[in-house]
Write a protein that holds these residues in place. Structure first.
Motif, PDB file in Angstrom:
ATOM      1  N   VAL A 102       1.047  -1.066   0.006  1.00 43.74           N
ATOM      2  CA  VAL A 102      -0.067   0.024  -0.020  1.00 43.74           C
ATOM      3  C   VAL A 102       0.976   1.194   0.013  1.00 43.74           C
ATOM      4  N   LEU A 103       0.443   2.173  -0.768  1.00 46.68           N
ATOM      5  CA  LEU A 103       1.337   3.489  -0.760  1.00 46.68           C
ATOM      6  C   LEU A 103       0.256   4.766  -0.577  1.00 46.68           C
ATOM      7  N   VAL A 104       0.569   5.247   0.316  1.00 46.88           N
ATOM      8  CA  VAL A 104      -0.395   6.509   0.961  1.00 46.88           C
ATOM      9  C   VAL A 104       0.483   7.739   1.116  1.00 46.88           C
ATOM     10  N   ALA A 105       0.014   8.698   0.210  1.00 46.87           N
ATOM     11  CA  ALA A 105       0.728  10.037   0.049  1.00 46.87           C
ATOM     12  C   ALA A 105       0.062  10.794   1.247  1.00 46.87           C
ATOM     13  N   LEU A 106       1.024  11.583   1.961  1.00 46.82           N
ATOM     14  CA  LEU A 106       0.582  12.540   2.939  1.00 46.82           C
ATOM     15  C   LEU A 106       1.251  13.678   2.922  1.00 46.82           C
ATOM     16  N   PRO A 107       0.560  14.912   3.196  1.00 46.30           N
ATOM     17  CA  PRO A 107       1.401  16.392   3.421  1.00 46.30           C
ATOM     18  C   PRO A 107       2.410  16.033   4.585  1.00 46.30           C
ATOM     19  N   LEU A 108       3.755  16.460   4.324  1.00 41.04           N
ATOM     20  CA  LEU A 108       4.688  16.372   5.391  1.00 41.04           C
ATOM     21  C   LEU A 108       6.023  17.195   4.967  1.00 41.04           C
ATOM     22  N   ASP A 109       6.223  18.063   5.988  1.00 43.32           N
ATOM     23  CA  ASP A 109       7.579  18.826   6.072  1.00 43.32           C
ATOM     24  C   ASP A 109       8.157  18.982   7.301  1.00 43.32           C
ATOM     25  N   VAL A 110       9.105  18.237   7.353  1.00 44.84           N
ATOM     26  CA  VAL A 110      10.025  17.602   8.821  1.00 44.84           C
ATOM     27  C   VAL A 110      10.480  19.000   9.490  1.00 44.84           C
ATOM     28  N   THR A 111      10.252  20.288   8.799  1.00 42.59           N
ATOM     29  CA  THR A 111      10.624  21.624   9.499  1.00 42.59           C
ATOM     30  C   THR A 111       9.467  22.257  10.189  1.00 42.59           C
ATOM     31  N   ARG A 112       8.383  21.384   9.979  1.00 47.81           N
ATOM     32  CA  ARG A 112       7.201  22.164  10.468  1.00 47.81           C
ATOM     33  C   ARG A 112       6.296  21.038  11.536  1.00 47.81           C
ATOM     34  N   GLU A 113       6.496  21.644  12.564  1.00 48.31           N
ATOM     35  CA  GLU A 113       5.596  20.636  13.892  1.00 48.31           C
ATOM     36  C   GLU A 113       4.265  20.336  13.576  1.00 48.31           C
ATOM     37  N   ASP A 114       3.386  21.168  13.052  1.00 51.23           N
ATOM     38  CA  ASP A 114       2.113  21.083  12.609  1.00 51.23           C
ATOM     39  C   ASP A 114       1.748  19.941  11.615  1.00 51.23           C
ATOM     40  N   LEU A 115       2.667  19.983  10.778  1.00 53.29           N
ATOM     41  CA  LEU A 115       2.649  18.838   9.669  1.00 53.29           C
ATOM     42  C   LEU A 115       3.052  17.609   9.992  1.00 53.29           C
ATOM     43  N   LEU A 116       4.126  17.353  10.980  1.00 52.87           N
ATOM     44  CA  LEU A 116       4.628  16.400  11.702  1.00 52.87           C
ATOM     45  C   LEU A 116       3.345  15.622  12.526  1.00 52.87           C
ATOM     46  N   HIS A 117       2.745  16.718  13.068  1.00 59.39           N
ATOM     47  CA  HIS A 117       1.702  16.144  14.252  1.00 59.39           C
ATOM     48  C   HIS A 117       0.421  15.755  13.313  1.00 59.39           C
TER      49      HIS A 117
END
Length: 317
Positions: free
Chosen positions: A112-127
């Motif tokens: 399975v391959l699921v794309a998700l919004p993520l930027d490791v410099t942003r705490e909100d997107l990590l959460h």
């Protein structure tokens, strides 16, 4: 002794020495590997085991995400494009992932391959990524098998001419991004006795990489410290070194292969043709070792020679 008897005796001796040599080689490989096959029990990483690839926006991340999904893992692939709006955008990486997903709808397979919004410099997107992953886990599960840190930046330039903002960006993404990610996902990793995969330094690849190499050696130091801190939790930390591969290539943005007036083709595995692909089959095999073995080494070179094959990588059917 007649000629026929001598010939039969010679053949028997050759066969005996061949068997002895094969047995010796087998024992050497067993000793090198601690005397027992160092492979996870059947079914442990198997189909559906969750893995986070922090960035599929670059060549190494996209290739790893596709490879692991094809191996049967449940892969969550981070994409920065469209992160502000909470979507995965229409970047080349997003298009490749959607093509793979569409192909799997018509040709079901364990991965399975699921794309998700993520930027490791942003705490909100990590959460937010943590919430999305939990929402996609099977009922009763609350753990993740591996976090593969593929987020990275590379800028080349002479030290006296390079923009200092590039240094800040590399340190923020390459080093601090790993620490943010480790802190955010240590709970999910602890629950699954999982592992963190980081990208370390490579051989000297020409001038203009002082700041970049500083960030990569910082990653190796951080990985060593994380290894000690996370070991009591059952979390393993493994560093891979992509020897001989230019960092500009590793972290370059993928491009779709297309001919004007023609549709872009998709291969038998559902992968839309794109470039560049940066890891060889041997490198991907070593990556499999780092992710699937029960007791991985602290670091692997993606170009190292494996003279013995002391264990088989778990085959996901």
């Amino acid at each position: 002794m007649d000629e026929n008897t001598a010939l039969v005796l010679a053949l028997q001796l050759v066969a005996l020495f061949s068997i002895a040599g094969a047995l010796l080689l087998y024992l050497l490989c067993k000793i090198r590997n601690g005397g027992a096959p160092d492979v996870l029990d059947a079914g442990v990483p198997g189909a559906g085991k969750p893995v986070l690839v922090t960035s599929a926006d670059n060549a190494i991340g996209l290739q790893i995400a596709l490879h692991l999904a094809s191996r049967g893992f449940r892969v969550f692939a981070g994409l920065r494009d469209g992160a502000a709006s909470g979507s995965c955008g229409d970047s080349p990486s997003a298009r490749v992932i959607r093509a793979w997903q569409k192909h799997r709808e018509s040709a079901p397979a364990p991965g399975v391959l699921v794309a998700l919004p993520l930027d490791v410099t942003r705490e909100d997107l990590l959460h937010e990524a943590g919430d999305i992953i939990r929402a996609h886990l099977p009922a009763g599960e609350d753990g993740i098998w591996a976090v593969v840190n593929t987020s990275g930046l590379s800028f080349r330039g002479r030290l006296d001419q390079q923009d200092i903002s590039h240094w800040d960006a590399m340190l923020k993404t390459n080093v601090v991004g790993i620490l943010r990610t480790a802190r955010k996902f240590q709970g999910l990793l602890r629950n699954a006795k999982g592992r963190i995969i980081t990208i370390g330094a490579t051989d000297h690849l020409g001038a203009g990489l002082v700041a970049y190499m500083a960030s990569r050696y910082a990653v190796e130091g951080a990985s060593k410290a994380l290894r000690h801190e996370f070991s009591p939790m059952g979390i393993q930390v493994v560093t891979i070194n992509p020897q001989g591969i230019m960092p500009e290539l590793l972290f370059s943005a993928p491009k779709i292969n297309s001919t004007e007036g023609k549709e872009t083709s998709v291969d038998m595995s559902g992968v839309m043709e794109y470039q560049p692909t940066v890891l060889s089959k041997r490198a991907l095999h070593i990556l499999d070792v780092a992710i699937t073995t029960r007791k991985p080494k602290c670091s692997y070179s993606l170009e190292e020679k494996m003279w013995c094959k002391p264990f088989e990588i778990l085959k996901i059917v």
